[in-house]
Design a protein around this motif. Structure first.
Motif, PDB file in Angstrom:
ATOM      1  N   VAL A   1     -31.172 -58.493 -87.102  1.00 44.09           N
ATOM      2  CA  VAL A   1     -32.615 -58.325 -87.130  1.00 44.09           C
ATOM      3  C   VAL A   1     -33.145 -59.127 -88.313  1.00 44.09           C
ATOM      4  O   VAL A   1     -32.788 -58.873 -89.464  1.00 44.09           O
ATOM      5  N   ARG A   2     -33.965 -60.128 -87.993  1.00 40.10           N
ATOM      6  CA  ARG A   2     -34.513 -61.010 -89.020  1.00 40.10           C
ATOM      7  C   ARG A   2     -35.526 -60.272 -89.883  1.00 40.10           C
ATOM      8  O   ARG A   2     -35.991 -59.187 -89.543  1.00 40.10           O
ATOM      9  N   LYS A   3     -35.893 -60.885 -90.974  1.00 43.16           N
ATOM     10  CA  LYS A   3     -36.875 -60.325 -91.907  1.00 43.16           C
ATOM     11  C   LYS A   3     -38.204 -60.032 -91.209  1.00 43.16           C
ATOM     12  O   LYS A   3     -38.905 -59.082 -91.557  1.00 43.16           O
ATOM     13  N   ASP A   4     -38.538 -60.809 -90.187  1.00 48.67           N
ATOM     14  CA  ASP A   4     -39.800 -60.606 -89.468  1.00 48.67           C
ATOM     15  C   ASP A   4     -39.673 -59.601 -88.322  1.00 48.67           C
ATOM     16  O   ASP A   4     -40.589 -59.426 -87.534  1.00 48.67           O
ATOM     17  N   GLY A   5     -38.486 -58.948 -88.220  1.00 48.06           N
ATOM     18  CA  GLY A   5     -38.298 -57.900 -87.219  1.00 48.06           C
ATOM     19  C   GLY A   5     -37.758 -58.383 -85.882  1.00 48.06           C
ATOM     20  O   GLY A   5     -37.508 -57.570 -84.994  1.00 48.06           O
ATOM     21  N   ILE A   6     -37.573 -59.679 -85.715  1.00 45.83           N
ATOM     22  CA  ILE A   6     -37.056 -60.227 -84.464  1.00 45.83           C
ATOM     23  C   ILE A   6     -35.536 -60.018 -84.411  1.00 45.83           C
ATOM     24  O   ILE A   6     -34.818 -60.350 -85.344  1.00 45.83           O
ATOM     25  N   GLN A   7     -35.071 -59.486 -83.295  1.00 45.25           N
ATOM     26  CA  GLN A   7     -33.643 -59.279 -83.067  1.00 45.25           C
ATOM     27  C   GLN A   7     -33.081 -60.536 -82.398  1.00 45.25           C
ATOM     28  O   GLN A   7     -33.700 -61.076 -81.480  1.00 45.25           O
ATOM     29  N   GLN A   8     -31.910 -61.012 -82.863  1.00 46.33           N
ATOM     30  CA  GLN A   8     -31.351 -62.247 -82.323  1.00 46.33           C
ATOM     31  C   GLN A   8     -29.832 -62.211 -82.350  1.00 46.33           C
ATOM     32  O   GLN A   8     -29.232 -61.453 -83.086  1.00 46.33           O
ATOM     33  N   PHE A   9     -29.222 -63.059 -81.507  1.00 46.02           N
ATOM     34  CA  PHE A   9     -27.790 -63.291 -81.537  1.00 46.02           C
ATOM     35  C   PHE A   9     -27.516 -64.665 -80.956  1.00 46.02           C
ATOM     36  O   PHE A   9     -28.407 -65.322 -80.422  1.00 46.02           O
ATOM     37  N   TYR A  10     -26.270 -65.102 -81.063  1.00 49.03           N
ATOM     38  CA  TYR A  10     -25.864 -66.438 -80.645  1.00 49.03           C
ATOM     39  C   TYR A  10     -24.625 -66.353 -79.763  1.00 49.03           C
ATOM     40  O   TYR A  10     -23.780 -65.488 -79.946  1.00 49.03           O
ATOM     41  N   PHE A  11     -24.515 -67.283 -78.825  1.00 49.27           N
ATOM     42  CA  PHE A  11     -23.283 -67.473 -78.063  1.00 49.27           C
ATOM     43  C   PHE A  11     -23.157 -68.957 -77.757  1.00 49.27           C
ATOM     44  O   PHE A  11     -24.083 -69.732 -77.998  1.00 49.27           O
ATOM     45  N   GLN A  12     -21.989 -69.363 -77.246  1.00 48.56           N
ATOM     46  CA  GLN A  12     -21.747 -70.778 -76.981  1.00 48.56           C
ATOM     47  C   GLN A  12     -21.549 -71.050 -75.499  1.00 48.56           C
ATOM     48  O   GLN A  12     -21.034 -70.206 -74.769  1.00 48.56           O
ATOM     49  N   ASP A  13     -21.946 -72.265 -75.093  1.00 41.12           N
ATOM     50  CA  ASP A  13     -21.696 -72.688 -73.717  1.00 41.12           C
ATOM     51  C   ASP A  13     -20.306 -73.300 -73.626  1.00 41.12           C
ATOM     52  O   ASP A  13     -19.527 -73.275 -74.588  1.00 41.12           O
ATOM     53  N   LEU A  14     -19.966 -73.880 -72.497  1.00 37.53           N
ATOM     54  CA  LEU A  14     -18.635 -74.422 -72.252  1.00 37.53           C
ATOM     55  C   LEU A  14     -18.276 -75.594 -73.156  1.00 37.53           C
ATOM     56  O   LEU A  14     -17.105 -75.849 -73.414  1.00 37.53           O
ATOM     57  N   ASP A  15     -19.292 -76.320 -73.656  1.00 32.67           N
ATOM     58  CA  ASP A  15     -19.052 -77.473 -74.522  1.00 32.67           C
ATOM     59  C   ASP A  15     -19.208 -77.139 -76.000  1.00 32.67           C
ATOM     60  O   ASP A  15     -19.147 -78.036 -76.844  1.00 32.67           O
ATOM     61  N   GLY A  16     -19.434 -75.874 -76.311  1.00 30.69           N
ATOM     62  CA  GLY A  16     -19.539 -75.467 -77.703  1.00 30.69           C
ATOM     63  C   GLY A  16     -20.948 -75.472 -78.268  1.00 30.69           C
ATOM     64  O   GLY A  16     -21.138 -75.197 -79.456  1.00 30.69           O
ATOM     65  N   TYR A  17     -21.950 -75.782 -77.445  1.00 35.06           N
ATOM     66  CA  TYR A  17     -23.331 -75.736 -77.933  1.00 35.06           C
ATOM     67  C   TYR A  17     -23.719 -74.282 -78.188  1.00 35.06           C
ATOM     68  O   TYR A  17     -23.374 -73.385 -77.410  1.00 35.06           O
ATOM     69  N   TRP A  18     -24.440 -74.050 -79.273  1.00 37.70           N
ATOM     70  CA  TRP A  18     -24.898 -72.718 -79.630  1.00 37.70           C
ATOM     71  C   TRP A  18     -26.247 -72.433 -78.984  1.00 37.70           C
ATOM     72  O   TRP A  18     -27.140 -73.284 -78.983  1.00 37.70           O
ATOM     73  N   ILE A  19     -26.378 -71.231 -78.462  1.00 36.39           N
ATOM     74  CA  ILE A  19     -27.622 -70.768 -77.850  1.00 36.39           C
ATOM     75  C   ILE A  19     -28.013 -69.482 -78.550  1.00 36.39           C
ATOM     76  O   ILE A  19     -27.226 -68.542 -78.634  1.00 36.39           O
ATOM     77  N   GLU A  20     -29.213 -69.453 -79.084  1.00 34.71           N
ATOM     78  CA  GLU A  20     -29.759 -68.229 -79.679  1.00 34.71           C
ATOM     79  C   GLU A  20     -30.592 -67.535 -78.613  1.00 34.71           C
ATOM     80  O   GLU A  20     -31.354 -68.185 -77.895  1.00 34.71           O
ATOM     81  N   VAL A  21     -30.456 -66.226 -78.530  1.00 32.50           N
ATOM     82  CA  VAL A  21     -31.337 -65.426 -77.682  1.00 32.50           C
ATOM     83  C   VAL A  21     -31.983 -64.389 -78.579  1.00 32.50           C
ATOM     84  O   VAL A  21     -31.284 -63.730 -79.377  1.00 32.50           O
ATOM     85  N   ASN A  22     -33.293 -64.263 -78.483  1.00 32.31           N
ATOM     86  CA  ASN A  22     -34.009 -63.315 -79.329  1.00 32.31           C
ATOM     87  C   ASN A  22     -35.081 -62.607 -78.524  1.00 32.31           C
ATOM     88  O   ASN A  22     -35.307 -62.911 -77.363  1.00 32.31           O
ATOM     89  N   ASN A  23     -35.744 -61.661 -79.162  1.00 32.47           N
ATOM     90  CA  ASN A  23     -36.804 -60.902 -78.495  1.00 32.47           C
ATOM     91  C   ASN A  23     -38.170 -61.204 -79.121  1.00 32.47           C
ATOM     92  O   ASN A  23     -39.026 -60.327 -79.172  1.00 32.47           O
ATOM     93  N   ALA A  24     -38.361 -62.451 -79.555  1.00 39.15           N
ATOM     94  CA  ALA A  24     -39.640 -62.857 -80.168  1.00 39.15           C
ATOM     95  C   ALA A  24     -40.777 -62.737 -79.159  1.00 39.15           C
ATOM     96  O   ALA A  24     -40.590 -62.948 -77.990  1.00 39.15           O
TER      97      ALA A  24
END
Length: 126
Positions: free
Chosen positions: A103-126
């Motif tokens: 949970v970021r300082k601004d209250g947004i919840q977020q996490f990260y995962f990777q695709d098949l090539d290693g690219y990072w994807i953030e998903v949040n509830n902004a």
């Protein structure tokens, strides 16, 4: 004054068919027609006219880190986490604590995962 809107994100991928299948399965993206060329680049809709372009580069070494990522927002973050878990895809917070969100300082919840090539994807509830 200049003004810009996001049009698309382009990623080099080792296997375009596998990457398309991944993004369809994990993010439920819909494939759309590549209107720019007859190349093997495949396009997926991110909604609202925005696109993800997957460019086949089977012989290219892909190097990335978590600071290089793209972020998507969803109001159903808990449901999406359950979806990732059902697909056995690990996610982490910024410091790589596995299967933990942040949970970021601004209250947004977020996490990260990777695709098949290693690219990072953030998903949040902004």
């Amino acid at each position: 004054m200049l003004s810009f809107l996001l049009n698309h994100i382009a990623l080099s991928v080792k296997n375009v068919d596998e990457s398309v299948a991944f993004y369809k399965k994990v993010l439920h993206l819909k494939e759309i027609k590549n209107t720019a060329s007859n190349s093997k680049t495949r396009w997926l809709s991110l909604g609202e006219g925005k696109q993800l372009h997957l460019i086949p580069r089977p012989n290219l070494e892909i190097k990335t880190n978590k600071a290089v990522h793209f972020a998507l927002s969803t109001p159903t973050l808990v449901d999406f986490v359950k979806h990732l878990e059902s697909l056995e895809i690990d996610y982490s917070d910024w410091t790589n604590t596995v299967n933990k969100d942040y949970v970021r300082k601004d209250g947004i919840q977020q996490f990260y995962f990777q695709d098949l090539d290693g690219y990072w994807i953030e998903v949040n509830n902004a």
